[in-house]
Design a protein around this motif. Structure first.
Motif, PDB file in Angstrom:
ATOM      1  N   THR A  90      37.400 -20.026  -2.485  1.00 58.26           N
ATOM      2  CA  THR A  90      38.805 -19.830  -2.137  1.00 58.26           C
ATOM      3  C   THR A  90      39.639 -20.646  -3.118  1.00 58.26           C
ATOM      4  O   THR A  90      39.155 -21.592  -3.743  1.00 58.26           O
ATOM      5  N   PHE A  91      40.916 -20.284  -3.253  1.00 61.09           N
ATOM      6  CA  PHE A  91      41.762 -20.919  -4.261  1.00 61.09           C
ATOM      7  C   PHE A  91      41.865 -22.425  -4.044  1.00 61.09           C
ATOM      8  O   PHE A  91      41.827 -23.213  -4.998  1.00 61.09           O
ATOM      9  N   ASP A  92      41.947 -22.844  -2.781  1.00 63.72           N
ATOM     10  CA  ASP A  92      42.078 -24.279  -2.497  1.00 63.72           C
ATOM     11  C   ASP A  92      40.730 -24.981  -2.398  1.00 63.72           C
ATOM     12  O   ASP A  92      40.656 -26.162  -2.020  1.00 63.72           O
ATOM     13  N   VAL A  93      39.640 -24.260  -2.742  1.00 62.56           N
ATOM     14  CA  VAL A  93      38.274 -24.807  -2.732  1.00 62.56           C
ATOM     15  C   VAL A  93      37.926 -25.373  -1.354  1.00 62.56           C
ATOM     16  O   VAL A  93      37.153 -26.318  -1.235  1.00 62.56           O
ATOM     17  N   ASN A  94      38.517 -24.788  -0.336  1.00 63.33           N
ATOM     18  CA  ASN A  94      38.253 -25.223   1.031  1.00 63.33           C
ATOM     19  C   ASN A  94      37.014 -24.546   1.605  1.00 63.33           C
ATOM     20  O   ASN A  94      36.485 -24.989   2.626  1.00 63.33           O
ATOM     21  N   GLY A  99      42.719 -19.491   4.149  1.00 62.26           N
ATOM     22  CA  GLY A  99      43.345 -20.636   3.508  1.00 62.26           C
ATOM     23  C   GLY A  99      44.339 -20.190   2.452  1.00 62.26           C
ATOM     24  O   GLY A  99      44.818 -19.046   2.464  1.00 62.26           O
ATOM     25  N   ILE A 100      44.651 -21.068   1.526  1.00 63.23           N
ATOM     26  CA  ILE A 100      45.581 -20.750   0.444  1.00 63.23           C
ATOM     27  C   ILE A 100      44.865 -19.898  -0.597  1.00 63.23           C
ATOM     28  O   ILE A 100      43.776 -20.258  -1.066  1.00 63.23           O
ATOM     29  N   GLU A 101      45.473 -18.762  -0.964  1.00 64.85           N
ATOM     30  CA  GLU A 101      44.833 -17.832  -1.884  1.00 64.85           C
ATOM     31  C   GLU A 101      45.778 -17.449  -3.024  1.00 64.85           C
ATOM     32  O   GLU A 101      47.005 -17.459  -2.879  1.00 64.85           O
ATOM     33  N   PHE A 102      45.165 -17.093  -4.153  1.00 66.91           N
ATOM     34  CA  PHE A 102      45.869 -16.623  -5.346  1.00 66.91           C
ATOM     35  C   PHE A 102      45.725 -15.108  -5.399  1.00 66.91           C
ATOM     36  O   PHE A 102      44.620 -14.576  -5.291  1.00 66.91           O
ATOM     37  N   GLY A 103      46.840 -14.393  -5.539  1.00 70.07           N
ATOM     38  CA  GLY A 103      46.784 -12.935  -5.592  1.00 70.07           C
ATOM     39  C   GLY A 103      47.807 -12.367  -6.541  1.00 70.07           C
ATOM     40  O   GLY A 103      48.595 -13.102  -7.154  1.00 70.07           O
ATOM     41  N   SER A 104      47.807 -11.056  -6.654  1.00 72.50           N
ATOM     42  CA  SER A 104      48.735 -10.353  -7.533  1.00 72.50           C
ATOM     43  C   SER A 104      49.538  -9.356  -6.710  1.00 72.50           C
ATOM     44  O   SER A 104      48.974  -8.608  -5.900  1.00 72.50           O
ATOM     45  N   PHE A 158      27.533 -29.047  -1.994  1.00 67.51           N
ATOM     46  CA  PHE A 158      28.931 -28.783  -2.339  1.00 67.51           C
ATOM     47  C   PHE A 158      29.938 -29.559  -1.479  1.00 67.51           C
ATOM     48  O   PHE A 158      31.101 -29.651  -1.840  1.00 67.51           O
ATOM     49  N   ARG A 159      29.487 -30.066  -0.343  1.00 64.95           N
ATOM     50  CA  ARG A 159      30.339 -30.864   0.541  1.00 64.95           C
ATOM     51  C   ARG A 159      31.659 -30.155   0.888  1.00 64.95           C
ATOM     52  O   ARG A 159      32.739 -30.720   0.769  1.00 64.95           O
ATOM     53  N   THR A 160      31.548 -28.932   1.264  1.00 70.77           N
ATOM     54  CA  THR A 160      32.693 -28.143   1.718  1.00 70.77           C
ATOM     55  C   THR A 160      32.183 -27.080   2.684  1.00 70.77           C
ATOM     56  O   THR A 160      30.972 -26.974   2.921  1.00 70.77           O
ATOM     57  N   ARG A 161      33.072 -26.289   3.232  1.00 72.96           N
ATOM     58  CA  ARG A 161      32.662 -25.247   4.183  1.00 72.96           C
ATOM     59  C   ARG A 161      31.879 -24.158   3.451  1.00 72.96           C
ATOM     60  O   ARG A 161      32.280 -23.709   2.365  1.00 72.96           O
TER      61      ARG A 161
END
Length: 275
Positions: free
Chosen positions: A108-112, A38-43, A137-140
């Motif tokens: 994950t960054f998008d809390v998916n 999914g969408i991730e935050f990185g450096s 948590f109602r998510t994957r």
């Protein structure tokens, strides 16, 4: 050739290549990218550079954008949620009586998706646990079993050298380590002395091994004299009583009872026929 930037998502994690697109990305810039998770935050730890097509997996995904202050605040919020999720998961593990040890929780960054890392001696039937966590948590939900080396990398700690663990500070990937490397470095084969806190052979045996094999700093491989062998030196003949692999020197007890330290290059080992 492909223009890429190297992005790292964790400290001492693996580096992944992305296309910078039209963005002006520099080293240490925080970026937002799309990955298989999914969408991730990185450096960005590697600035724009040209690499062969064989070094990347095509098609190369582009960096979506540079990270904003709102993105950084979201990472901080996710870290707080991870602590709460860790406590909840531990309670659920105790409730189901599962023989597993929770190591880390990652959003994950998008809390998916929420990933729970754990260790266990064997296979664990955690289907009911996943159902309970999904209801909360109602998510994957993903439960990922890891080995002891991965656990040490995630948890961190202090090695026998007194420094933070290499795997937790700068080693991006684990490489195979063999007992032969310890033999080439003339180390004691006592498992307690050549094993890390994970219980496996120390990673430094691998990346220090080249220095002993003559592959580091253009050093030529020179066969050391054998421990206890008779040798000829500029000071006379004697017997090798000690070897220093790092300095590539030998301590020699001369026939006149004097002791000297000589470089391997300055020592000639006598043949059995000459003795």
């Amino acid at each position: 050739m492909q223009t890429v930037v190297g992005v790292r998502f964790k400290r001492a994690g693996k580096i992944y290549y992305f296309s910078p697109g039209n963005l002006d990305i520099k080293t240490n810039d925080d970026v937002i990218v799309e990955t298989a998770r999914g969408i991730e935050f990185g450096s960005a730890v590697i600035g724009p550079r040209e690499v062969p097509d064989s070094d990347v997996v095509l098609p190369l995904k582009e960096v979506l954008r540079k990270a904003t202050d709102a993105d950084r605040n979201k990472v901080i919020d996710n870290a707080q949620k991870e602590q709460e999720a860790f406590e909840i998961c531990e309670e659920k593990i105790k409730k189901h009586g599962l023989p597993m040890k929770l190591v880390q929780v990652e959003y994950t960054f998008d809390v998916n998706k929420i990933i729970f890392y754990f260790t266990a001696d064997g296979r664990i039937d955690f289907r009911e646990l996943v159902k309970d966590l999904a209801a909360v948590f109602r998510t994957r939900i993903e439960l990922r079993q890891i080995g002891v080396r991965d656990e040490a990398k995630l948890m961190g700690g202090i090695g026998c050298c007194g420094r933070p663990l290499c795997c937790n500070t700068f080693l991006g990937e684990f490489e195979p380590v063999s007992i032969r490397m310890a033999k080439e470095q003339n180390l004691s084969l006592n498992p307690t002395k050549i094993s890390g806190i994970c219980g496996r052979l120390m990673c430094c045996l691998k990346y220090e091994n080249d220095c002993y094999c003559g592959k580091c700093n253009k050093r030529v491989k020179i066969q050391p004299p054998t421990q206890g062998s008779k040798v000829i030196t500029a000071e006379g003949e004697g017997k090798v009583i000690n070897l220093n692999q790092q300095r590539r020197t030998a301590t020699i007890l001369l026939d006149n009872s004097h002791t000297i330290v000589a470089s391997w290059e300055d020592v000639i080992e006598k043949d059995e026929d000459d003795i």
